[in-house]
Write a protein that holds these residues in place. Structure first.
Motif, short mmCIF file in Angstrom:
data_model
loop_
_atom_site.label_atom_id
_atom_site.label_comp_id
_atom_site.label_asym_id
_atom_site.label_seq_id
_atom_site.Cartn_x
_atom_site.Cartn_y
_atom_site.Cartn_z
N PRO A 299 0.83 -1.22 0.00
CA PRO A 299 0.00 0.00 0.00
C PRO A 299 0.86 1.26 0.00
CG PRO A 299 0.12 -0.90 2.22
CD PRO A 299 0.88 -1.86 1.32
N VAL A 300 1.73 1.42 -1.02
CA VAL A 300 2.69 2.52 -1.01
C VAL A 300 2.02 3.87 -1.16
CG1 VAL A 300 4.66 1.14 -1.79
CG2 VAL A 300 3.12 2.15 -3.50
N PHE A 301 1.01 3.95 -2.02
CA PHE A 301 0.30 5.21 -2.22
C PHE A 301 -0.48 5.58 -0.95
CE2 PHE A 301 -2.26 7.60 -5.77
CZ PHE A 301 -1.93 8.81 -5.16
N GLN A 302 -1.15 4.58 -0.38
CA GLN A 302 -1.92 4.83 0.85
C GLN A 302 -1.03 5.32 1.98
OE1 GLN A 302 -2.32 2.15 -1.17
NE2 GLN A 302 -4.26 1.08 -0.80
N GLN A 303 0.14 4.70 2.11
CA GLN A 303 1.03 5.09 3.20
C GLN A 303 1.60 6.50 2.99
OE1 GLN A 303 3.38 1.24 3.48
NE2 GLN A 303 3.11 1.71 5.63
N PHE A 304 1.85 6.84 1.72
CA PHE A 304 2.30 8.19 1.39
C PHE A 304 1.24 9.21 1.85
CE2 PHE A 304 1.70 11.50 -1.97
CZ PHE A 304 2.73 12.35 -1.57
N LEU A 305 -0.03 8.91 1.57
CA LEU A 305 -1.11 9.82 1.97
C LEU A 305 -1.29 9.83 3.48
CD1 LEU A 305 -3.74 8.91 -0.80
CD2 LEU A 305 -2.23 10.90 -0.75
N ASN A 307 0.91 9.37 5.78
CA ASN A 307 2.02 10.05 6.45
C ASN A 307 2.09 11.54 6.12
OD1 ASN A 307 2.80 7.22 6.85
ND2 ASN A 307 4.75 8.05 7.51
N SER A 308 1.22 11.98 5.22
CA SER A 308 1.25 13.39 4.83
C SER A 308 0.77 14.27 6.00
CB SER A 308 0.35 13.62 3.61
OG SER A 308 0.25 14.99 3.31
N THR A 309 1.50 15.35 6.22
CA THR A 309 1.11 16.30 7.27
C THR A 309 0.60 17.63 6.71
OG1 THR A 309 3.42 17.04 7.42
CG2 THR A 309 2.69 15.31 8.96
N ASP A 310 0.90 17.87 5.42
CA ASP A 310 0.45 19.12 4.80
C ASP A 310 0.13 18.86 3.33
OD1 ASP A 310 -0.18 21.74 4.33
OD2 ASP A 310 1.91 22.39 4.05
N PRO A 311 -1.12 18.54 3.00
CA PRO A 311 -2.29 18.50 3.89
C PRO A 311 -2.42 17.16 4.61
CG PRO A 311 -2.98 18.04 1.67
CD PRO A 311 -1.49 18.31 1.59
N VAL A 312 -3.36 17.09 5.56
CA VAL A 312 -3.71 15.84 6.23
C VAL A 312 -4.93 15.25 5.52
CG1 VAL A 312 -4.50 14.81 8.38
CG2 VAL A 312 -2.79 16.62 8.43
N TYR A 313 -4.83 13.96 5.15
CA TYR A 313 -5.92 13.32 4.40
C TYR A 313 -6.79 12.50 5.35
CZ TYR A 313 -3.19 14.64 0.31
OH TYR A 313 -2.50 15.35 -0.65
N SER A 314 -8.07 12.44 5.06
CA SER A 314 -9.01 11.65 5.85
C SER A 314 -8.89 10.18 5.48
CB SER A 314 -10.45 12.11 5.59
OG SER A 314 -10.83 11.81 4.25
N VAL A 315 -9.50 9.30 6.30
CA VAL A 315 -9.50 7.87 6.00
C VAL A 315 -10.15 7.60 4.64
CG1 VAL A 315 -10.46 5.64 6.70
CG2 VAL A 315 -9.43 7.14 8.41
N GLY A 316 -11.22 8.33 4.35
CA GLY A 316 -11.88 8.16 3.05
C GLY A 316 -10.97 8.52 1.89
N GLN A 317 -10.24 9.61 2.02
CA GLN A 317 -9.32 10.02 0.95
C GLN A 317 -8.16 9.04 0.81
OE1 GLN A 317 -8.65 13.92 2.65
NE2 GLN A 317 -9.75 14.94 0.98
#
Length: 504
Positions: A299-305, A307-317
């Protein structure tokens, strides 16, 4: 050389391949439009049964395989304290079970009826998927994931074997690739489903990620049961309720014209012949490089999102945005199939090289990591172009091994099995969970593997052409016909349509 009357009659009733007959434009949309009414009716029934069941079955297989990644980024990591490499171990347990089951299962398919064996395995992994919802420790997941992998090992190589037993060369790649697109659709659906069921968290005493396993099981159950009624076995032992006797005979005749052999025993001499050929070794290597030359199981894309802090993504995103990668997989898989069967004169290697090149561009860029965010998103998304080559590789293997049913079964099983043997240990070295999201070792490794895929593709192409050229020369010396030795004549020419087969 003398022949019996039966043999003479068979030769007389065998249609002659028409040379230099232009295909109608409608055949580029779908191949059945350019066939006889009898074949068109047969293929409609086969597509309705085999292709529908294969696609739905692979959909649930991949849904039940990939759900662990969506659950992990949707609360399971925190609830079970999975802050080490537990996700890697869960994936490895599944892979070990998958590896252990594949070749024995495909050998069994040459001895037992596929219509019973494959659906029974589907029912088993469905029950085990339900059971995942009650797990509350990583160890319980390890055990169940192993047995889910063992049960799922029957499906993909088994259905590829069945598809290769019913369809001709000009029909094979499209159907193998349509079958394979189900994995991309399932990956997309799993993300959307996790987004939806996450809101059920707390109901019935289940957390949101636990509801995912329950609903996956509910979706899988009717598909598994339907297999007992719609799967038609293979032509020489087939008697499904939707095919009459003439249609079964037509299916058998089509495979004889294609040079595809019926089931036979695994004798010592046959095994010696199989293991002394380059087919099993290089085709297996080719599939190993494809299957491990991308980050599809991570889940490389999911983990990138996440771990993002700017912006912060929701579980849905986090669950929804990565589905764009699988959308690219679906589109490119279908593009590979149609171009290979039509515009490329049946050649399988150009799309394989293209997909590997996209992999290299994507993963080399990601290995640098310090790149513009927009390009990083682009690389994650377009990497899906490398996921959709499985159907082409399987179609190519069916064609190369068409003269020996047992070799075809063993090679297909070996390709998938050995690919997952590597997948069992390679992620533990280069895709360690603790390295995410900056998987530099993983990105560099798959870039090198994709380059090796290109080299191996050209080696297989060269040996395949050399082998078929020798057969054509032997035919000419034996009094047969030599249809030419060019690659376009060895494949199905784009300006030549297969014979319209009719029952005589």
């Amino acid at each position: 050389m003398s022949t019996t009357r039966t043999e003479e009659a068979a030769v007389e009733s065998t249609p002659v391949v028409e040379k230099n007959v232009k295909r109608r434009w409608v055949s580029y949309i779908w191949d059945t439009f350019d066939k006889s009414p009898e074949e068109r009716r047969l293929l409609f029934k086969l597509d309705s049964a085999i292709l529908t069941f294969a696609s739905l079955g692979y959909f649930i297989k991949y849904l039940d395989q990939i759900n662990i990644n969506n659950a992990f980024v949707s609360g399971m990591k925190e609830d079970l304290g999975m802050y080490g490499n537990e996700l890697n171990y869960m994936q490895t347990c599944w892979t070990v079970g998958y590896v252990l089951g594949e070749i024995p299962s495909n050998i069994l398919l040459t001895r037992v009826r596929p219509r019973y064996w494959i659906p029974a395995a589907e029912l088993l992994w469905t029950v085990l998927t339900f059971s995942l919802s009650r797990c509350n420790t990583p160890t319980q997941f390890y055990v169940l994931r192993f047995f889910i992998g063992l049960a799922e090992s029957t499906f993909y190589p088994g259905m590829q074997y069945i598809i290769g037993s019913w369809y001709r060369k000009d029909e094979l790649a499209k159907r193998s690739c349509i079958f394979h697109t189900s994995s991309g659709i399932a990956s997309m659906f799993s993300g959307y489903l996790m987004d939806a069921v996450f809101k059920l968290g707390g109901r019935g005493g289940f957390k949101g990620w636990q509801w995912l396993f329950l609903i996956d099981g509910v979706i899988s159950l009717p598909v598994a049961i339907s297999g007992f009624f719609v799967l038609p076995d293979v032509p020489e032992i087939s008697n499904p309720w939707y095919l009459n006797k003439d249609e079964v005979e037509l299916a058998q005749k089509r495979m004889k014209l294609e040079g595809r052999k019926e089931r036979g025993p695994f004798t010592k001499s046959k095994l010696k012949k199989i293991f002394s050929s380059w087919h099993i070794y290089l085709l297996t290597l080719l599939y190993i490089l494809f299957n491990n030359g991308a980050a599809g199981s991570q889940p490389v894309f999911q983990q990138f999102l996440k771990n993002s802090t700017d912006p912060v993504y929701s579980v849905g995103q986090i669950n929804s945005y990565p589905t764009t990668t699988y959308a690219v997989q679906v589109v490119t898989t279908l593009a590979y199939a149609w171009s290979s069967d039509t515009f490329l004169n049946g050649k399988r290697w150009p799309p394989i090289v293209f997909g590997a090149c996209v992999n290299i561009i994507s993963y080399v860029s990601l290995s640098v990591w310090d790149i513009p965010t927009g390009w990083k998103w682009t690389c994650y998304i377009i990497s899906g172009a490398g996921f959709g080559l499985s159907g082409l590789l399987m179609a190519w293997a069916h064609e190369i091994c068409s003269e020996d049913n047992e070799e075809r079964s063993l090679v297909i099983g070996s390709m998938n099995e050995m690919a997952y043997v590597f997948q069992a240990w390679l992620p533990l070295l280069v895709w360690q969970q603790v390295d995410g999201p900056e998987y530099q070792k993983g990105f560099i490794t798959v870039s090198c593997i994709s380059f090796a895929l290109i080299v191996t593709t050209f080696v297989v192409r060269h040996l395949d052409l050399k082998e078929k050229s020798k057969k054509a020369e032997d035919n000419a010396l034996a009094g047969g016909t030599d249809d030419g030795l060019s690659e376009s004549s060895i494949a199905t020419p784009v300006d030549t349509k297969p014979p319209k087969v009719q029952i005589t």
